[in-house]
Every structure is written in C-alpha cells, then in structure tokens.
Design a protein around this motif. Structure first.
Motif, PDB file in Angstrom:
ATOM      1  N   LEU A 353      76.164 -25.128  90.889  1.00 19.26           N
ATOM      2  CA  LEU A 353      77.169 -24.165  90.432  1.00 19.26           C
ATOM      3  C   LEU A 353      77.628 -23.245  91.561  1.00 19.26           C
ATOM      4  O   LEU A 353      78.755 -22.738  91.516  1.00 19.26           O
ATOM      5  N   LEU A 359      83.755 -21.035  89.584  1.00 19.16           N
ATOM      6  CA  LEU A 359      82.696 -20.055  89.316  1.00 19.16           C
ATOM      7  C   LEU A 359      82.484 -19.093  90.469  1.00 19.16           C
ATOM      8  O   LEU A 359      81.577 -18.255  90.420  1.00 19.16           O
ATOM      9  N   LEU A 362      81.975 -15.338  89.893  1.00 14.64           N
ATOM     10  CA  LEU A 362      80.873 -14.869  89.053  1.00 14.64           C
ATOM     11  C   LEU A 362      79.666 -14.507  89.902  1.00 14.64           C
ATOM     12  O   LEU A 362      79.433 -15.090  90.953  1.00 14.64           O
ATOM     13  N   LYS A 367      75.594 -17.115  87.150  1.00 13.99           N
ATOM     14  CA  LYS A 367      75.466 -18.554  87.415  1.00 13.99           C
ATOM     15  C   LYS A 367      74.105 -19.069  86.956  1.00 13.99           C
ATOM     16  O   LYS A 367      73.985 -20.188  86.453  1.00 13.99           O
ATOM     17  N   LEU A 370      74.299 -19.443  83.287  1.00 16.81           N
ATOM     18  CA  LEU A 370      75.078 -20.629  82.939  1.00 16.81           C
ATOM     19  C   LEU A 370      74.268 -21.907  83.144  1.00 16.81           C
ATOM     20  O   LEU A 370      74.405 -22.869  82.384  1.00 16.81           O
ATOM     21  N   ASP A 422      89.187 -25.135  86.056  1.00 19.55           N
ATOM     22  CA  ASP A 422      88.605 -24.928  84.733  1.00 19.55           C
ATOM     23  C   ASP A 422      89.710 -24.675  83.731  1.00 19.55           C
ATOM     24  O   ASP A 422      90.847 -24.347  84.086  1.00 19.55           O
TER      25      ASP A 422
END
Length: 1011
Positions: A353, A359, A362, A367, A370, A422
C-alpha cells in the motif's frame, strides 16, 4: 415468560418494531444452528433484525427451478428435498431428487448474491420450521460482511465472490455452472461436485504444470492417489497441499512460503485445483489435483522420454513459477478472510500500500488500518459492469491491474482510469448514489476493495485517535494513537503526525530521551521518531535553528523549577547531541553554527559535571569532541579532483589511487569550460562553488562580456541544460559525455556539441574478452562499494528537494549515479563496436555472466545497469546475434529482465533485495524514485505544521542505505588474481558512447533492418 415464548413473541413482530431485547432473543435462537453460531455477534444481530419465521406443512414448494431468487432460508427443524429437471427419452422431463436438506442447513443465498435464477426446486418433506430473510435485506447484510458470510451460500459461490477468482455468469446460472447451492449441515455435507475443468490459461503455466506432474508421478508416485472424503466419496488422483509443498522443497525450492506461492500460480492458471474448486492453495491437508487428473480425464503414465524431457525443463519451470510467485503470494494474502491474516501478512500488504498512488495522501497509520480490511477482487472479462449509475455505494476500489471506463448517462465514456487510480469513494463519503457506471475496459482486471463500513470506521477512528495540542488557539502538535496491532514492539502510545519544528523538538526531548541519572530510553522499531527527526530536520529546521533551540533547552534556568528538572533538561540535550553526531556524522561538523555550538556545549557540560554530577553526559561529550577533532584533522588534508576532457569519470588529481573517495565541499576540482566556437579555459574551484562564480570566472578568461550570460551543459545528443546561478557542484552534475559551456543567453540555440562527444570516451587500455568475468564482477563490486559508501544519506534529500535550496553538494551521489549510466552504456558500446557476429555472441554471453556474478556479489546497481544495457534497443534488435546466444544464457537473461521489471512498483526487485543481508550495493535510481514519489505526493507543510508523516517516509528510504552498509565485510571469497592491476584500471574508466542516436546507427550498420 419462557425463552421459547420470548423468542416467538420477538420474531412475530415486524422488523421495524423489534427492540434491542427482541433482537437479542432472536439471536440466541439462531445460535442454536451450528452454521450460524460461528458468525460474529454483530453480524448475527444484523440478520436477526430482518429475519422472518415460517412454519410449513409437508409438500410445500418454496421455489421452483428458474425462479428469481427472493429469499434466503435456514432450517430450524424438518427436512426439504432438492430437485432438478432431467430429460428422459422414455418419460420426458422429470423432477429428479439430488439432495435432502435437514436441520441446520441454509440455502437460497447464492442466486441472490450472484443475481441468477434458481437452479433447482425445493419442497418440504415434512413439517418444517424455517428462518427467512428477504433478498434486499440479505444483500445488504452480505455487502457489509461478505468476508464472514461464506458459509451462508454455496462454498464455491462464496469463494468466487470473496476471493475474486471469477465473475458470475452474465446470463444466469445453470446446473452446469453450479451443481448445488445448498450449504448442508456439517454432518452430511458432501464435497461439492466439480464442473469439468478447462485447460490451463497460459502455455508457460501449462508446461510448468506438465513438468511437475510428470516428475511427481515418477519420483513420488504415492502422492497422487485415490483418497476418500469425509462423506465416503472416492476422490481420484489427488494430493494434500502439505505434501505438494514438501515435495517441491525436495527439488530445490528453499521455503514453504515460496513453494506455496508457486503452487498458487499453478492454481490461478488452472493447472491444479482444489477438489471442490472452492479453495486457494493452502499448505494444509486440503486435497488438490492436476487438471489432467480430473474426474472425467484419462490418466496416461509418463514414458522414459517424458522423464528426460521433464528433467531438462525443470529449471525453466521453477524459474517461471519463481518469477510469478511474488504476485501470486500477494493475491493469496489479500484473498484471505481479514480475520485470518497474520502479522506478517499485514506487514506485506502494508508495504504494498505504501507504493499505491491513490493512497499516497493517507498517513501510514491509516494504511496499516487499511491493510487489515482491504480485499482483493478480480474480473476476467472486458465489459463487466462493477456498478451502475444510481446504485447505492457499498465499496471503494483501487485498480491494481487493468483499466476501467467511467460512463455517465447521456454522455457515454467520460474518462478512463488506469492502474493506480481509485474510484467509488465519493458515494461513500456523501452517502449518495453512484454518479457513474464503471465498466471493465480490458480482460483480467484486478482491484483492491474497501467496503463501506470499514471505510467509514477507519475515517472515524483516525479523528477519534488524534490528539491536537494547541498554544494561543493554534495547533502546534498533532499526535495519533498507535493501534495495539502496530504497537507490539514499542512502549510509546502516540506517534507524531505534524507539528511546529520547535514543538516537535520539545516533544522529542521530553518523551524519547530520559533525563534521569543512569537511564537511557531507546525507541522501538515501530516508533523511530528520533531517527526520523535526525535524518530529515534539515528540510524543516535548518541546523542553525536546531542548535539555537538546543542551547535554549540546555541553558534553561528558572527559579521556579527544581534541581531535578534542570538537570534532566541538560541530560536530554546531551543525549540528543550524542545521537545526532553518531547518526549524521561529518555533515554536523561541516556546519559552522553546529561546530561552534558543540565546542561551547562541551565546555558547559564539563563545568556542570562538577556541579550537577553529570559524568555519563561528560563522557558522551568527550566522545563527540574526539570525533570532531578527528574530522578537523582530515579537513586539513586537501584533495584535488579533475574532470578529464575526454569524457572520462572524475578522478583524483595526480594519483591513480585515492585514500578517500568521498568528495568534500572544500575539495578543489579542475575542469574545462567551453564557449560557442569550442575554445575553452581550464578552471579550478571548490566543489561548493556555485554556477554564478564559475560563469563569471570563465567569461573573464574567455574574454566574454558579463551581460546576460548563462552556464549550460551541452550533452552528446545536442540537448542543452541551463544551470541556475545558485546551483553548486556543477562539474559533477554533468551527464556521461557532457561539457560545460558559457554563452550569452541569445546564443543558446547556436551551441553545438564537440566532435569528440559523439565518439567513445577514452577508456583504459585492455581487451575485455581477456579478463575473467568473475574477476571483473568482483573488482567492479569493490569499486562500486567504495563509491556507494562515499554517499551520505543527506545527499538524497539535497537531490530530491534541490541542492540549491541547501547550498550543499551532491557530488558523491552524482558520481555514483554516473557510474550506473557508465556501466549501462559501456555494455551497449562494446557490443555495437564489435563487427563480428561470433564475437558479439561471446560478448553477450559474457555480459549475462557478468550480471549473474554481480547479483551473486549483491552489487545490484551494476547488475541492473548491465541488464538494462543488454535491453537497450540498439542491442535487443540484433536478432542475428541473439539467435546464436545459447538458450541457457537467453533464459538466464529473461529471468534477470523479470527481476528488474518496473511493474507493480518494482515488486520483484524489492522481494529479492528484501531477503539480502548487508553488505549490498543497492539500485540507487530506484531509491531516488522512492524519495521523489514521497516528496511530490505529499506536502511538506499542512495548515502551517510540518507534515512529519512525509518525513517518516523519507527517512524510511534513507534507512535503506544505512542498512545496506551495516556490514562492511562481504561473505564471498575473491577470485584467484590473474591480472588484478589491469582489471582494476579497466573497470575504473570504461569506453562509453552515451548518444542513443549514434548507438542505434551503429546497430543498424551491424545488422541492417530487414525489408
């Protein structure tokens, strides 16, 4: 009221009228069924909130084959008959009973989830009590909890939807697609019937499977045999997963994890399958069979010729599976139910990730959250619709592989999303319908998915776990609570997310450094706040500001504070300084403000030792001052460097050997500066001199007016790069065969490269073919190691943010990067300058062996350079040459190309380097790419606070360099020296053409393009 009356009263109420007590009563009743008792309590309560009770007589038909799926059922008591239509030539179409469902079974869920019609008819055989959930309610519960609801639909259906192996049939299910749909009670559940296995998806996978299948039959004939299931059914020619893993390890695979991943590759490609087709490959006593051994297949015993062929192809088969294994292992981990993921699994997903573009904004803690809930999903066919415009939003998606079209009613395709993008987040954030339809643009697309409940929970948790410290009404420090899952190795409960430089330093001194006598607090590996701060403070807190703050903390003197507090402040500062010097080394001493501060601090600590008993701190400062004295001694020895006029690499002036390959700011360098008519002057300046100084001096020597002058690099391709006046260490920043020009700005377009820039650079005298390949690789590694060790971690920051911002040189990094390009183009040059086909073939073989030895010596920088050189268009197009290269060498090269494949953020390379122990010479361009990705994808400041999450990510990359140098001694033995002096001289100065146009022209002369 009895429990039975309580349950009946509760379930008789309409769902919207049920109280919390009613739902608990219904939940208790549902727990009596084994298949439901395994569900988490919150999921069971969701079902209890919408379930209905039915009491049916014998002979009642619940639904018929071909009906739309409207309800899911669970059997409280009684039994039901499952029937399908079957044609009989004598009697026509008949209803044939295929199964009986009894108490504890559930059924009806797969047609709802898949959106297909019923594939059978269900009739009560006696009086039955049932629980019923309507399709819209079941779909809602399924969408929120599909990871734990696999048992409520057919196992094959659950595996398909949860693990993403295939998409539902677009036209509805048939008995051929799915033999049964009812999840029978554990006591009588047979292994689901298997559909006929299709042939493997790829030729390579099929061939690798044939090799292993053949050798298994010959070398371990007892593994593939008939076995009985728990229901007594005979399963032909299958083997347990544990046995297959152990067998693969006997033929050269080094770990169980690697073997598991290799079998998973074969499973994904259809070469093997679980006997019931509903499991990924697991290193457990689960049964798998090869597609050739399917129930309807005819097994053929291998011949002696087959054995010889399989043995010959075994190495290639294992190489193919090894190449595919990392991606397969990642998919295998992502397909696990979230509650089954281990800490190692979560760390693997988290590492993945970190490099996903969608991402990048973030925090690392998000992460990690997630990683625990993210799900893998794949779809095989282009045109598949993931969701429609107007649908309720249930999930957020990230594209791992493939692409999708975004379609809006009345507008058609408005955009195409590619790997790393995304979609679907807006509907979840706003709790609104989908604003577009998402359609697969190509076959075999892979996605990561986060479902709505997890998405909302993580966003809520982030805010709930965030602590904001304020001063004068403004945030000065933002902390985030570390979850227990990631806090296993650290005693700190909060990590720093953002803050002002002064407040972060204060927090660091107070929490990470213990001021008590005899106490030293070391941070754990999961909270490297101190190390991150030391490695990155130059970005947000220049050294002169840092030492000012440290002096203030040390000299704090308040009558209201007690003696213990004052001494603790002093101790913390000294511990910080000691750690700072031991971590950063010479760049600390090179700063005049730091040099002066350390001398002052040393005197003050010595005085305070007599007053406050600070013996430990006094000893630490003595160590610091010893290092400072040693550094001062080395500074007194001046070094001179030269940039040779023929394009050769920078070298020491007046000596072939150099005691210290590290280039320092005050070192002088001798170089040439040209003007438009190719006349030149020779200059000598410190490396720290800026472009403005060089430009003015060159203009004076060349007799040019100072009006509107620019300093320019002219590359061998004719490209011109203008230096900023504030740029430093200009000579070391040149490309391989670049030259420095000074010119009026209006004459920039008139500048041309020198004639010798299009010819090979002057290399050392020596015949490459006469040198031992292993000896070449060994001495290349030693030389590259010395260049790598000269690079300081700070140079990566200077390079990423711009060295003109810091007025610092990056000469050591420049030289190391130049070395990569030098090796790469040396490979291309040597082959393109060889006219004989047979000699070119020998050179290609030699370079492939050189790459292999570099990899063995863990010189990954040179390894990647050699492989990229062989992949250069000027070389890869030489088909007559490559056709004569032995197949063994070509296959080795194919493996090397796969290792440096940039897809999935260089995952193959990262997997290999992650298993290596220091010393390692890393692939430096990739580290710089990681630094740039972090820098450009994350703001340095957010709302006036330093974004320390970004600093942590930068420090992680910088720590990679430190790890590679943790050991100074290599474990391999040097080759027997034959002509060591000649080899050393040769590899330090290689013959190079870096003009791609010239190289391509030479290539076409060697092997003209076929018409």
């Amino acid at each position: 009221m009895t429990a039975m009356q309580d349950w009946i009263t509760s379930v008789d109420k309409r769902p919207q009228d049920r109280t919390a007590r009613d739902i608990e009563a219904i939940t208790s009743k549902m727990r009596a069924l084994d298949i439901l008792a395994r569900l988490p309590n919150n999921v069971l309560q969701q079902l209890a909130a919408c379930v209905y009770y039915e009491d049916l007589e014998k002979g009642v038909t619940l639904f018929r084959q071909g009906d739309k799926g409207c309800n899911w059922y669970a059997i409280l008591s009684g039994s039901l008959d499952v029937r399908v239509k079957q044609e009989n030539s004598a009697k026509g179409v008949q209803q044939v009973s295929i199964r009986r469902l009894s108490t504890g079974s559930v059924f009806g869920g797969d047609s709802i989830v898949l959106g297909v019609v019923r594939d059978s008819t269900v009739v009560t055989q006696e009086s039955c009590e049932l629980l019923r959930v309507e399709s819209h309610d079941f779909t809602s519960v399924w969408q929120r909890n599909k990871e734990v609801l696999g048992d409520l639909v057919t196992s094959a259906t659950a595996a398909r939807l949860k693990n993403g192996y295939e998409t539902p049939p677009p036209g509805g299910g048939t008995p051929q697609h799915r033999k049964s749909f009812a999840a029978a009670s554990p006591a009588e559940s047979p292994v689901p019937a298997c559909s006929s296995q299709q042939q493997p998806l790829s030729e390579n996978g099929s061939r690798a499977g044939w090799v292993l299948h053949t050798l298994l039959q010959l070398k371990a004939p007892g593994l593939l045999r008939e076995r009985k299931s728990s229901t007594g059914r005979v399963l032909r020619r299958c083997a347990a997963g544990t046995d297959l893993v152990e067998w693969l390890m006997t033929i050269g695979v080094h770990s169980r994890q690697q073997a598991t991943a290799m079998w998973q590759v074969l499973l994904e490609e259809g070469v093997i399958s679980h006997v019931s087709r509903d499991q990924p490959f697991k290193d457990k006593f689960l049964l798998y069979r090869f597609w050739q051994d399917d129930e309807n297949g005819a097994s053929v015993a291998p011949t002696e010729a087959d054995e010889a062929q399989a043995q010959a192809e075994l190495k290639d088969a294992l190489a193919y599976l090894t190449q595919k294994a990392p991606d397969a292992m990642m998919r295998l981990i992502l397909r696990k139910p979230t509650h089954e993921r281990t800490s190692d699994d979560l760390e693997t997903i988290y590492e993945e990730l970190l490099h996903i573009k969608a991402l990048s904004h973030l925090s690392n803690s998000v992460k990690r959250e997630l990683a625990a809930v993210i799900i893998f999903e794949s779809h095989q066919k282009a045109g598949t619709v993931l969701f429609h415009q107007g649908d309720e939003g249930h999930s957020w998606y990230i594209i791992l592989k493939g692409s999708v079209n975004v379609v809006i009613h009345g507008k058609g395709v408005v955009t195409t999303l590619q790997e790393g993008d995304d979609f679907g987040k807006l509907a979840l954030i706003n709790d609104a319908p989908r604003s577009a339809t998402i359609v697969l643009r190509e076959n075999n697309c892979h996605f990561l998915r986060v479902d709505k409940d997890n998405f909302n929970r993580i966003l809520r948790d982030v805010e709930a776990n965030t602590v904001r410290l304020k001063e004068h009404g403004r945030d000065v420090l933002v902390l985030e609570k570390i979850s227990p899952a990631t806090n296993a190795f650290s005693h700190f409960k909060y990590t720093v997310m953002a803050g002002t430089p002064q407040k972060m330093l204060e927090h660091l001194l107070e929490t990470r450094l213990d001021g008590r006598i005899g106490q030293t607090r070391e941070e754990g590996p999961s909270d490297p706040f101190l190390d991150d701060f030391l490695l990155t403070h130059i970005v947000f807190m220049p050294t002169h500001q840092l030492v000012t703050e440290l002096a203030r903390h040390y000299r704090i003197d308040s009558p209201s504070q007690d003696r213990e507090f004052l001494v603790a402040c002093k101790r913390r500062v000294v511990h910080f300084v000691h750690r700072w010097v031991s971590t950063i080394r010479h760049p600390v001493f090179e700063e005049p403000s730091a040099f002066a501060f350390l001398e002052e601090l040393s005197g003050e600590v010595s005085d305070d030792n007599a007053r406050w008993e600070m013996e430990d701190e006094n000893a630490k400062m003595t160590q610091v001052m010893d290092e400072l004295a040693q550094w001062s001694t080395t500074q007194s020895v001046s070094q001179k460097w030269k940039l040779p006029p023929g394009g050769q690499p920078i070298s020491a002036f007046g000596s072939d050997t150099q005691r210290d390959l590290r280039m320092r700011p005050q070192d002088d360098i001798i170089f040439r500066v040209y003007c438009a008519d190719h006349t030149y002057c020779t200059l000598r300046f410190p490396l720290s001199s800026n472009a403005e100084t060089v430009k003015v001096s060159a203009a004076d020597k060349l007799g040019l007016k100072h009006d509107d002058l620019i300093l320019v690099e002219v590359k061998s391709s004719g490209e011109r790069v203008v230096f900023k006046d504030s740029d430093v260490s200009v000579p070391t920043a040149l490309s391989l065969n670049g030259r420095i020009f000074v010119s009026p700005k209006e004459h920039l377009e008139a500048l041309t490269c020198l004639p010798d820039q299009e010819t090979p650079t002057e290399g050392s005298v020596g015949d490459l073919e006469l040198f031992s390949t292993k000896e070449l690789a060994f001495h290349m590694t030693l030389f590259d190691w010395s260049l790598f060790c000269a690079v300081h971690e700070y140079e990566l920051i200077y390079h990423t943010f711009g060295r003109h911002h810091f007025q610092k040189i990056t000469s050591n990094l420049d030289v190391f990067l130049r070395r990569f390009n030098e090796i790469q183009f040396w490979v291309v040059t040597e082959i393109c300058l060889t006219s004989s086909v047979s000699r070119r073939v020998q050179l290609v073989r030699k370079f492939i062996k050189l790459a292999a030895y570099c990899k063995e010596y863990q010189n990954l920088n040179a390894f990647c350079a050699v492989v990229m050189g062989l992949s250069n268009l000027a070389i890869s197009r030489l088909s007559q040459t490559w056709d004569r290269v032995p197949s063994k060498a070509r296959k080795a090269f194919t493996e090397f190309e796969a290792l440096i494949d940039p897809s999935r953020n260089h995952r193959s390379y990262r997997m290999v380097v992650g298993k290596m122990r220091a010393p390692v010479v890393p692939f430096m361009p990739l580290l710089l790419k990681d630094m740039t990705f972090t820098h450009e994808g994350n703001k340095t400041c957010l709302d006036g606070l330093v974004n320390f999450e970004k600093m942590h990510m930068l420090a992680q990359t910088m720590r990679t360099i430190r790890y590679c140098r943790t050991s100074q001694s290599a474990s391999f033995e040097p080759p027997s020296p034959k002509n060591e002096a000649e080899v050393k001289a040769y590899i330090r100065c290689l013959r190079v053409i870096d003009n791609q146009r010239v190289l391509t022209s030479l290539s076409h002369k060697l092997e003209p393009r076929r018409s």
